[in-house]
Design an enzyme around this catalytic site. Sequence first.
Site, PDB file in Angstrom:
ATOM      1  N   GLY A 147       0.787  -1.217   0.000  1.00 41.76           N
ATOM      2  CA  GLY A 147       0.000   0.000   0.000  1.00 41.76           C
ATOM      3  C   GLY A 147       0.820   1.268   0.000  1.00 41.76           C
ATOM      4  O   GLY A 147       1.894   1.331   0.589  1.00 41.76           O
TER       5      GLY A 147
ATOM      6  N   ASP B 138      -4.176   1.711   1.398  1.00 37.66           N
ATOM      7  CA  ASP B 138      -5.139   1.280   0.399  1.00 37.66           C
ATOM      8  C   ASP B 138      -4.719  -0.079  -0.127  1.00 37.66           C
ATOM      9  O   ASP B 138      -4.606  -1.046   0.611  1.00 37.66           O
ATOM     10  CB  ASP B 138      -5.210   2.341  -0.712  1.00 37.66           C
ATOM     11  CG  ASP B 138      -6.379   2.103  -1.657  1.00 37.66           C
ATOM     12  OD1 ASP B 138      -6.430   2.761  -2.683  1.00 37.66           O
ATOM     13  OD2 ASP B 138      -7.203   1.231  -1.355  1.00 37.66           O
ATOM     14  N   THR B 139      -4.440  -0.157  -1.407  1.00 43.80           N
ATOM     15  CA  THR B 139      -4.270  -1.383  -2.147  1.00 43.80           C
ATOM     16  C   THR B 139      -2.965  -2.118  -1.844  1.00 43.80           C
ATOM     17  O   THR B 139      -1.986  -1.513  -1.469  1.00 43.80           O
ATOM     18  CB  THR B 139      -4.288  -1.008  -3.636  1.00 43.80           C
ATOM     19  OG1 THR B 139      -5.412  -0.176  -3.866  1.00 43.80           O
ATOM     20  CG2 THR B 139      -4.375  -2.209  -4.517  1.00 43.80           C
ATOM     21  N   VAL B 140      -2.974  -3.443  -2.054  1.00 39.08           N
ATOM     22  CA  VAL B 140      -1.744  -4.231  -2.074  1.00 39.08           C
ATOM     23  C   VAL B 140      -1.595  -4.825  -3.466  1.00 39.08           C
ATOM     24  O   VAL B 140      -2.573  -4.960  -4.204  1.00 39.08           O
ATOM     25  CB  VAL B 140      -1.751  -5.355  -1.013  1.00 39.08           C
ATOM     26  CG1 VAL B 140      -1.903  -4.775   0.381  1.00 39.08           C
ATOM     27  CG2 VAL B 140      -2.863  -6.372  -1.286  1.00 39.08           C
TER      28      VAL B 140
ATOM     29  N   VAL C 245      -3.523  -6.961  -8.098  1.00 33.99           N
ATOM     30  CA  VAL C 245      -3.799  -5.908  -7.133  1.00 33.99           C
ATOM     31  C   VAL C 245      -5.074  -6.270  -6.375  1.00 33.99           C
ATOM     32  O   VAL C 245      -5.961  -6.934  -6.927  1.00 33.99           O
ATOM     33  CB  VAL C 245      -3.938  -4.546  -7.864  1.00 33.99           C
ATOM     34  CG1 VAL C 245      -5.085  -4.572  -8.850  1.00 33.99           C
ATOM     35  CG2 VAL C 245      -4.092  -3.382  -6.913  1.00 33.99           C
TER      36      VAL C 245
END
Length: 427
Positions: free
Chosen positions: A44, A241-243, A258
């Site tokens: 993230g 947020d995202t990985v 993702v």
Amino acid sequence: MENLENVADCKETVSPQNNSGSTMNSTEPHFDGKSMGFVLVHAGAGYHSESKAKEYKHVCKRACQKAVDRLRAGGLALEAVTAALLELEDSPFTNAGTGSNLNISGEIECDASIMDGKSLNYGAVGALSGIKNPVLVARRLLSEAQKGKLSAGRIPPCFLVGKGAEQWAISHGIPACLTDKMTTKFSLSAYKRNKRKMELAEQVETKRRRQSSGRGNDFRCLERVADIMVEGEENHSACLDTVGAVVVDHEGNVAAAVSSGGLAMKHPGRVGQAAHYGCGCWAENARDVSLYSTAASTSGSGEHLIRTILARECSTAMQSENAHQALLEAMQNKFISSPFLAGEDCVLGGVIVLRCCTCGEAQNSEDIKALLVEFLWSHTTESMCVGYMSAQDSKARTRISRLPPGAVAGQSLAIEGGVCRLGTGSD
């Protein structure tokens, strides 16, 4: 493109912010002549506290190891990138899968996508509830699409959302999972705090409207607004947020993936960049010997990443001669200063990218294969946690990249990376 020796050697070039100064750190990876490949992961782009730095780095190490285990077993890039994402989703410290943010209704809705650089096929899910590992559904969608058309000539789906995505997953053997099994103490307590703050904010707004229509126009109650905003809104990069991950395998194939739980207190049904084509991830094998195979995975403010199609933009930029300069310019011109974000004064995001080529003698030899892998990461958020490892390394390397002191999140950027030379000889 340079000729490569029969070696595996990774060097990291660090260039914070927008300058060309660098330091070199090299490793001596283990080389057994039997496997080749490379993985780069991120946990993230946002803010990673020093108190939890060890946990963030540890999950990145585990994700790298899972991917490398698949590569060493002869697995291709798609298998390896899925293995990395499963580890990242299962960690309670990441906002993906287990531990994801809860939406305003107290439910978990996840987004994920995956792309195979060899076939260029893509699979994605959005606002998906009831499934522990969203990346498995995205991967299954990709795999099913590769089988060809459905009955009566119907085109198989590559992107499903909501209840339909959940039903499709269960019908294809992916088990259901209740929200409370994916909720952690941290995510639940954050939800309760945020819900209370939203209720207070609504009370303040109601009182403000009443007072503004009165004679006194007393706005003293607004002094409390800054203290009751939803966590992360005071500092947009406070929420992770995202990985994601990008991988190249022993055949030179690339893949990217993702996964994200999305924004805290988001509206039900909101789909972030992690599910959108060209925004969350991108992977594309070279179609010509003069080109590179490239892969990218993004993180940050989903709406900003969607409007700039950042994953594809950064992947395309990697075809330039100087990868470091190309990524720097892409992040500056296609993201921070993008005309599509002209009204935004705080543009938040991050990306990991790699490019690779089979070079020199390897192009004409059946006995020797060699890969040159250049890997980079860049972010406009306060920090970004990354890890990387080659199939010939004994262990993964991790770091939490941070903006230089005095840099303003959303207006400045950091960029770092390195080169990994991989080679195998005949048995």
